[in-house]
Structures are given as structure tokens and as C-alpha cells.
Design an enzyme around this catalytic site. Structure first.
Site, PDB file in Angstrom:
ATOM      1  N   LYS A  54      34.525  33.364  43.961  1.00 37.66           N
ATOM      2  CA  LYS A  54      34.471  34.713  43.380  1.00 37.66           C
ATOM      3  C   LYS A  54      34.159  35.710  44.492  1.00 37.66           C
ATOM      4  O   LYS A  54      33.161  35.550  45.209  1.00 37.66           O
ATOM      5  CB  LYS A  54      33.364  34.750  42.312  1.00 37.66           C
ATOM      6  CG  LYS A  54      33.056  36.140  41.734  1.00 37.66           C
ATOM      7  CD  LYS A  54      34.005  36.480  40.613  1.00 37.66           C
ATOM      8  CE  LYS A  54      33.558  37.731  39.858  1.00 37.66           C
ATOM      9  NZ  LYS A  54      32.415  37.459  38.967  1.00 37.66           N
ATOM     10  N   VAL A  55      35.010  36.714  44.640  1.00 35.73           N
ATOM     11  CA  VAL A  55      34.832  37.731  45.684  1.00 35.73           C
ATOM     12  C   VAL A  55      35.063  39.109  45.078  1.00 35.73           C
ATOM     13  O   VAL A  55      35.520  39.252  43.943  1.00 35.73           O
ATOM     14  CB  VAL A  55      35.810  37.509  46.861  1.00 35.73           C
ATOM     15  CG1 VAL A  55      35.609  36.151  47.508  1.00 35.73           C
ATOM     16  CG2 VAL A  55      37.265  37.693  46.415  1.00 35.73           C
ATOM     17  N   SER A  56      34.772  40.116  45.860  1.00 40.34           N
ATOM     18  CA  SER A  56      35.083  41.487  45.468  1.00 40.34           C
ATOM     19  C   SER A  56      36.574  41.757  45.672  1.00 40.34           C
ATOM     20  O   SER A  56      37.162  41.315  46.663  1.00 40.34           O
ATOM     21  CB  SER A  56      34.293  42.480  46.319  1.00 40.34           C
ATOM     22  OG  SER A  56      32.913  42.306  46.173  1.00 40.34           O
ATOM     23  N   THR A 106      33.425  45.959  45.883  1.00 41.98           N
ATOM     24  CA  THR A 106      34.217  46.975  45.193  1.00 41.98           C
ATOM     25  C   THR A 106      33.360  48.200  44.909  1.00 41.98           C
ATOM     26  O   THR A 106      33.831  49.332  44.983  1.00 41.98           O
ATOM     27  CB  THR A 106      34.798  46.405  43.893  1.00 41.98           C
ATOM     28  OG1 THR A 106      35.559  45.239  44.179  1.00 41.98           O
ATOM     29  CG2 THR A 106      35.687  47.428  43.200  1.00 41.98           C
ATOM     30  N   ALA A 107      32.096  47.976  44.570  1.00 40.41           N
ATOM     31  CA  ALA A 107      31.200  49.097  44.287  1.00 40.41           C
ATOM     32  C   ALA A 107      31.135  50.054  45.474  1.00 40.41           C
ATOM     33  O   ALA A 107      31.257  51.278  45.313  1.00 40.41           O
ATOM     34  CB  ALA A 107      29.809  48.569  43.946  1.00 40.41           C
ATOM     35  N   HIS A 147      26.460  45.545  37.592  1.00 40.95           N
ATOM     36  CA  HIS A 147      26.079  44.558  36.588  1.00 40.95           C
ATOM     37  C   HIS A 147      25.019  45.072  35.617  1.00 40.95           C
ATOM     38  O   HIS A 147      25.148  46.161  35.070  1.00 40.95           O
ATOM     39  CB  HIS A 147      25.648  43.256  37.253  1.00 40.95           C
ATOM     40  CG  HIS A 147      26.717  42.594  38.067  1.00 40.95           C
ATOM     41  ND1 HIS A 147      28.046  42.634  37.707  1.00 40.95           N
ATOM     42  CD2 HIS A 147      26.660  41.879  39.215  1.00 40.95           C
ATOM     43  CE1 HIS A 147      28.755  41.974  38.596  1.00 40.95           C
ATOM     44  NE2 HIS A 147      27.945  41.507  39.515  1.00 40.95           N
TER      45      HIS A 147
END
Length: 269
Positions: A54-56, A106-107, A147
Site C-alpha cells: 500500500k502506497v500513496s 498524497t496529502a 484518516h
């Protein structure tokens, strides 16, 4: 042969992958699970450390030579974007010190696109769980959070300067692409891995009680009601199938960031 999988300990990931990592899906290989925050998995994937990871979405331009984007298991949606928090609504970002959860998240990419005309004096990469306390005690002028923080930031006496998900959706009409699942080329068959993940998602929805203890045990002291809000928000139709809108959202993010000179150019569709 076992597959290595790295995801976050957040409730959406533990809920989604519970059946797969516990051998509940017939015909799947043994899975060696590693929990790590996304800023860690972004760099670990660049070193090729995991078969499934799982990655951005923001990290994809550095990873797609060695990994393939899977259309299942990721985190996209509406009303679930990162927040920019401060102690007061009048906080200026120009000249400020801003805490962010990772430089290839991404944020942070969304923040850079949104704040293109502002000039923070300092950006500090800070572990996610230290951002809100750090803003509250004055260590940082503002913080970028993700989150479950959207459910809990008021407890720290903080205010939201911006909801970057709302900004993105208003500007593009597309969902916000947060986390992606990748399969390492030559190690995990993308079609098989996608099918395993979709079965794991479907089993989680069909019997949510089965993953209850696993999710709570890794939820970093979140209350059960916050855990459920987290799952309800981040596990949605895009988790099962990225689809046309999900792919368009990811493509739009990366095209915009490349045009702004923030990431290398890459095209997903």
C-alpha cells in the site's frame, strides 16, 4: 511460496485484508504481513521490498517501473480528504512551520497544489500521531492530517483551515485518490492478486464481525466508534473496483502535479 504484503495498521487496511492475511480465501498463498505507515511503505516500495504494498498515489511516478497498480484494495472516496489544521482560524501559512505526514504522501501533494501561492517557512515530516499534539502545543503553526483525525481534531482544540478533499472535489468533480495497492512485477500476478483482494473485501463486508478483534488490536487506541467511522468512510465501492472515475481521479492528480513540476510525468490511462 509466501507473498509479502505491507499495509498500514489503520482500520480500513486491517478490515480489507483480514481474510487474505488469515488464510480464509481458498487457493491463496501464505501472506507475510508487515504493518508500516505510508511514508515508510512509499520508500520501501522504491527499494522493491514487498510483493504487494500500500502506497500513496503521489508516489506512483517513482514506482511504476517495478510495480503495477491494482484496481482493488486502495483508498479513494469523497468527503475523506486531508485537513489542514491550526490553533486558530486566522493562521497564515506564509512564513509558518507546517507538519506533514510524509513528503511523498498524497496529502502533501494536495497541500502543495492547494497552497501554491503560499510560502510556509518550514515543512517538517512528522509521524502522524504527533501532528495534532504538536500543533496544539505550538511546536508547529499548522498540521496536515489524514484518516481518523477528521473525527478527532476538535479534541485538541484545533480548527480546520481547509478540507483538501472538498477543494479537490469542487475543482475536479472526481473522488480523491489517497492510497493505492501495487503488485511487484515478476513477484505477484496482478490479476490473481486483484481477485484475492476483491474476495477479501467481499468477505469483510459479508461478515464484519470476523475481523473485529484484528482491526481493534491494531487500531492504535482508537475508540470502536471512531474505528467504525473510519471503515465506513474509506472502504467503499472504489476499494472493490477502482473503475473509470477512480482511475480518472488518480490520472488527474498526477497530471496536475507533473504540470506543476512537483512529480515526474506518468500517465495511468
Amino acid at each position: 511460496m509466501a507473498l509479502s504484503l505491507a499495509v498500514s495498521p489503520c482500520p480500513n487496511d486491517t478490515f480489507v485484508f483480514h481474510a487474505l492475511v488469515h488464510g480464509l480465501i481458498p487457493g491463496t498463498p501464505e501472506v507475510n504481513l508487515t504493518f508500516a505507515d505510508v511514508d515508510v511503505t512509499n520508500t520501501a516500495a522504491e527499494r522493491g521490498e514487498f510483493d504487494l504494498v500500500k502506497v500513496s498515489y503521489a508516489a506512483l511516478p517513482w514506482l511504476l517501473d517495478d510495480y503495477e497498480l491494482l484496481p482493488a484494495g486502495g483508498a479513494l472516496g469523497r468527503g475523506c480528504g486531508p485537513l489542514v489544521l491550526a490553533r486558530s482560524a486566522g493562521q497564515e501559512l506564509t512564513g509558518a512551520t507546517v507538519a506533514v505526514p510524509g513528503d511523498r504522501t498524497t496529502a502533501y501533494l494536495l497541500f502543495r497544489l492547494w497552497a501554491a501561492d503560499q510560502r510556509p517557512a518550514k515543512i517538517e515530516v512528522v509521524p502522524f500521531d504527533r501532528i495534532m499534539p504538536g500543533v496544539a502545543d505550538g511546536t508547529y503553526d499548522a498540521g496536515l492530517v489524514i484518516h481518523e483525525a477528521r473525527f478527532t481534531y476538535q479534541r485538541y482544540g484545533l480548527v480546520a483551515l481547509a478540507d483538501l478533499g472538498e477543494w479537490w472535489e469542487a475543482d475536479t468533480g472526481l473522488p480523491i485518490p489517497l492510497g493505492a495497492i501495487l503488485a511487484k512485477r515478476g513477484s505477484a500476478d496482478p490479476a490473481e492478486a486483484t481477485e484475492w483482494i476483491r474476495k477479501s473485501v467481499s468477505m469483510a463486508w459479508a461478515n464484519p464481525a470476523a475481523s473485529h478483534d484484528f482491526v481493534l488490536a491494531n487500531a492504535q487506541e482508537m475508540e470502536p466508534e471512531v474505528v467504525q467511522q473510519h471503515i465506513d468512510l474509506y472502504v467503499n465501492e472504489f476499494t472493490l473496483d477502482l473503475g473509470r472515475d477512480g482511475l480518472a481521479a488518480a490520472d488527474a492528480l498526477l497530471q496536475r502535479s507533473a504540470a506543476a513540476g512537483l512529480t515526474p510525468e506518468v500517465k495511468l490511462s
